[in-house]
Write a protein that holds these residues in place. Structure first.
Motif, short mmCIF file in Angstrom:
data_model
loop_
_atom_site.label_atom_id
_atom_site.label_comp_id
_atom_site.label_asym_id
_atom_site.label_seq_id
_atom_site.Cartn_x
_atom_site.Cartn_y
_atom_site.Cartn_z
N THR A 108 0.83 -1.21 0.00
CA THR A 108 0.00 0.00 0.00
C THR A 108 0.87 1.25 0.00
O THR A 108 0.58 2.23 -0.71
CB THR A 108 -0.93 0.00 1.23
N PHE A 109 1.93 1.23 0.79
CA PHE A 109 2.86 2.37 0.84
C PHE A 109 3.48 2.60 -0.54
O PHE A 109 3.57 3.74 -1.02
CB PHE A 109 3.96 2.09 1.86
N GLN A 110 3.87 1.52 -1.19
CA GLN A 110 4.46 1.64 -2.53
C GLN A 110 3.44 2.19 -3.53
O GLN A 110 3.77 3.04 -4.37
CB GLN A 110 4.96 0.26 -2.99
N PHE A 111 2.20 1.73 -3.43
CA PHE A 111 1.15 2.21 -4.33
C PHE A 111 0.92 3.71 -4.13
O PHE A 111 0.80 4.47 -5.09
CB PHE A 111 -0.14 1.43 -4.08
N LEU A 112 0.87 4.14 -2.87
CA LEU A 112 0.70 5.57 -2.58
C LEU A 112 1.87 6.38 -3.14
O LEU A 112 1.67 7.48 -3.67
CB LEU A 112 0.59 5.79 -1.07
N ASN A 113 3.07 5.85 -3.01
CA ASN A 113 4.24 6.55 -3.54
C ASN A 113 4.15 6.71 -5.05
O ASN A 113 4.48 7.77 -5.60
CB ASN A 113 5.52 5.78 -3.18
N MET A 114 3.72 5.65 -5.73
CA MET A 114 3.63 5.71 -7.19
C MET A 114 2.55 6.70 -7.63
O MET A 114 2.72 7.43 -8.61
CB MET A 114 3.36 4.32 -7.75
N MET A 115 1.43 6.73 -6.90
CA MET A 115 0.38 7.68 -7.23
C MET A 115 0.86 9.11 -6.99
O MET A 115 0.55 10.03 -7.76
CB MET A 115 -0.87 7.39 -6.41
N GLN A 116 1.63 9.32 -5.92
CA GLN A 116 2.16 10.65 -5.64
C GLN A 116 3.16 11.08 -6.70
O GLN A 116 3.24 12.26 -7.04
CB GLN A 116 2.83 10.67 -4.26
N ALA A 117 3.92 10.13 -7.22
CA ALA A 117 4.90 10.46 -8.25
C ALA A 117 4.21 11.06 -9.47
O ALA A 117 4.77 11.93 -10.16
CB ALA A 117 5.68 9.21 -8.64
N LEU A 118 2.99 10.61 -9.75
CA LEU A 118 2.23 11.16 -10.86
C LEU A 118 1.91 12.64 -10.64
O LEU A 118 1.73 13.40 -11.59
CB LEU A 118 0.92 10.39 -11.05
#
Length: 350
Positions: free
Chosen positions: A159-169
Motif C-alpha cells: 500500500t505504501f508503494q502504491f501511494l508513492n507511485m500515485m504521488q509520483a504522478l
C-alpha cells in the motif's frame, strides 16, 4: 469533497483474484533470496510455466502458497516489507489505470475502496475522513498466527508503494503523517521508520496510513474521464467474470483455507471476512453447495486427527490440543461422531 466526517467501506462480495501478484512475489523471492518457488507452487497445483495475465487464484490458494514460501523466509523477519515494496503499477492492470484516470486523488481513493477486490490485499480497505485527518485503514483478515506479521507487512509495504507511485504522478514526494501497524513493536522497528520515512506506531488495532488532507483535492495530471469510464468498465467485467459460479467453488476454497490452521481455527465470522463476504452470504453460498461451515471444519479436523493417530505417537490429549479443542473429552465425542469409534479404538485398528 465536503462534510467533516466520511467513511467509505466496500460492500461484501466474494471473488477470485489475479495470480499476477503471487507470480511477482515468487519471482522476487527467487531474485532476492535465491529460493526456487517452483516446488511451493507445484505443491499447490500451480505450474509456473502456465501462469498468464488472465489466470486467477482464490485467496485461500494464494495464502497456502505464501505459507509454503514463508517457510524458507523465516530467517528474515523483514522479508515481506522488502517484497511488498517492489510491487509496481503494472501488476494492478486496469485497476491502476482506472485510478490514474480519475479527476482527483479523492476520486481515486473512492474508486480504490469500491474496487479493492482487484487489489492484492489480505485486508479490508476503508477510507476515513474525520475533521483534519484523512486515513486509509486496513483491517487484516484472519490468517494462521505464523503468517500474521508476514501478511500485514506485505499489505502495508504494498500500500505504501502504491501511494508513492500515485504521488509520483503528481510530482509529490510527501510521506504519510503516520503509519500504524497492528502487532507489537518488533526488534527491527527502526527499519520500518527508516523505510517509510515517517513515524510508525505499533500495537494498534488496525493498519492505518494517515495522509495529508490537502493531498485529496490535488488534480491528477493523467485525468481522463473517457479513459476512466473505459477502465472502470473493464474492472466491472473482471469482477463479473470472477464471480461466475464455475469460478467460485467456495467449499473447496474454505476447506483449503482451514487446512492451514493449527491449534486455533477461525470462527465463521472471521472466515467470511477473509473471503470478503458477509456471514449471511457466506452461510447461504455454502448451503447452496450442500454443506455448512461446521461440516467443513469437521472434515478438516477429522482428516488431521486420523493423520496424527496414524503417523505419530501423540496422546489423545495432545492431538485434541493440536486440533483446537480445549478438552480431550470434546475431541473424543467429535471423533466418535465422525468415525463411530473413539480415537483409541481407531488407533487399535491400524
Amino acid at each position: 469533497m465536503s462534510g467533516s466526517s466520511l467513511e467509505l467501506t466496500i460492500s461484501a462480495t466474494m471473488t477470485l483474484r489475479s495470480i499476477l501478484a503471487l507470480s511477482f512475489t515468487a519471482e522476487q523471492i527467487h531474485k532476492k533470496y535465491g529460493i526456487d518457488p517452483a516446488p511451493a507452487l507445484a505443491r499447490n497445483g500451480i505450474n509456473p510455466d502456465q501462469i498468464d495475465a488472465n489466470a486467477v487464484i482464490s485467496q485461500a490458494d494464494e495464502l497456502a502458497v505464501l505459507s509454503d514460501l514463508y517457510i524458507d523466509l523465516r530467517h528474515d523477519p523483514l522479508a515481506a516489507i522488502k517484497l511488498g515494496s517492489t510491487f509496481g503499477l503494472s501488476a494492478y492492470g486496469a485497476f491502476a489505470m482506472m485510478l490514474m484516470a480519475c479527476s482527483t486523488v479523492y476520486d481515486g481513493i473512492q474508486l480504490g475502496v469500491k474496487y479493492q477486490e482487484l487489489s492484492y490485499l489480505f485486508s479490508r480497505l476503508d477510507f476515513e475522513l474525520e475533521g483534519e485527518t484523512a486515513s486509509l485503514v486496513l483491517h487484516p483478515y484472519h490468517v494462521p498466527e505464523e503468517l500474521h506479521r508476514f501478511i500485514i507487512d506485505r499489505d502495508v509495504a504494498g500500500t505504501f508503494q502504491f501511494l508513492n507511485m500515485m504521488q509520483a504522478l503528481l510530482g509529490q514526494t510527501s510521506k504519510p503523517e503516520k503509519i500504524c501497524i497492528p502487532y507489537p513493536e518488533p526488534f527491527e522497528a527502526q527499519y520500518y521508520r527508516d523505510s517509510f520515512g515517517c513515524p510508525v506506531e505499533f500495537g494498534t488495532e488496525v493498519a492505518r496510513f494517515v495522509i495529508p488532507k490537502e493531498l485529496l483535492n490535488k488534480p491528477l495530471p493523467s485525468a481522463n474521464p473517457t479513459a476512466q469510464a473505459l477502465h472502470q468498465q473493464q474492472c466491472d467485467e473482471l469482477l463479473k467474470q470472477r464471480r461466475q459460479p464455475e469460478n467460485n467453488n467456495l467449499c473447496s476454497r474454505v476447506e483449503k483455507y482451514l487446512n492451514m490452521f493449527r491449534d486455533c481455527y477461525p470462527s465463521i465470522t472471521e472466515c467470511a471476512e477473509t473471503f470478503s463476504t458477509s456471514e449471511r452470504s457466506f452461510r447461504r453460498q455454502l448451503k447452496e453447495e450442500g454443506t455448512t461451515f461446521q461440516q467443513l471444519l469437521d472434515n478438516v479436523r477429522s482428516a488431521k486427527a486420523c493423520h496424527l493417530l496414524e503417523n505419530t505417537e501423540d496422546s489423545v490429549e495432545k492431538i485434541a490440543g493440536k486440533l483446537g479443542y480445549t478438552e480431550a473429552a470434546a475431541f473424543i465425542r467429535a471423533f466418535k461422531k465422525w468415525h463411530e469409534k473413539t480415537p483409541a479404538q481407531y488407533r487399535k485398528t491400524l
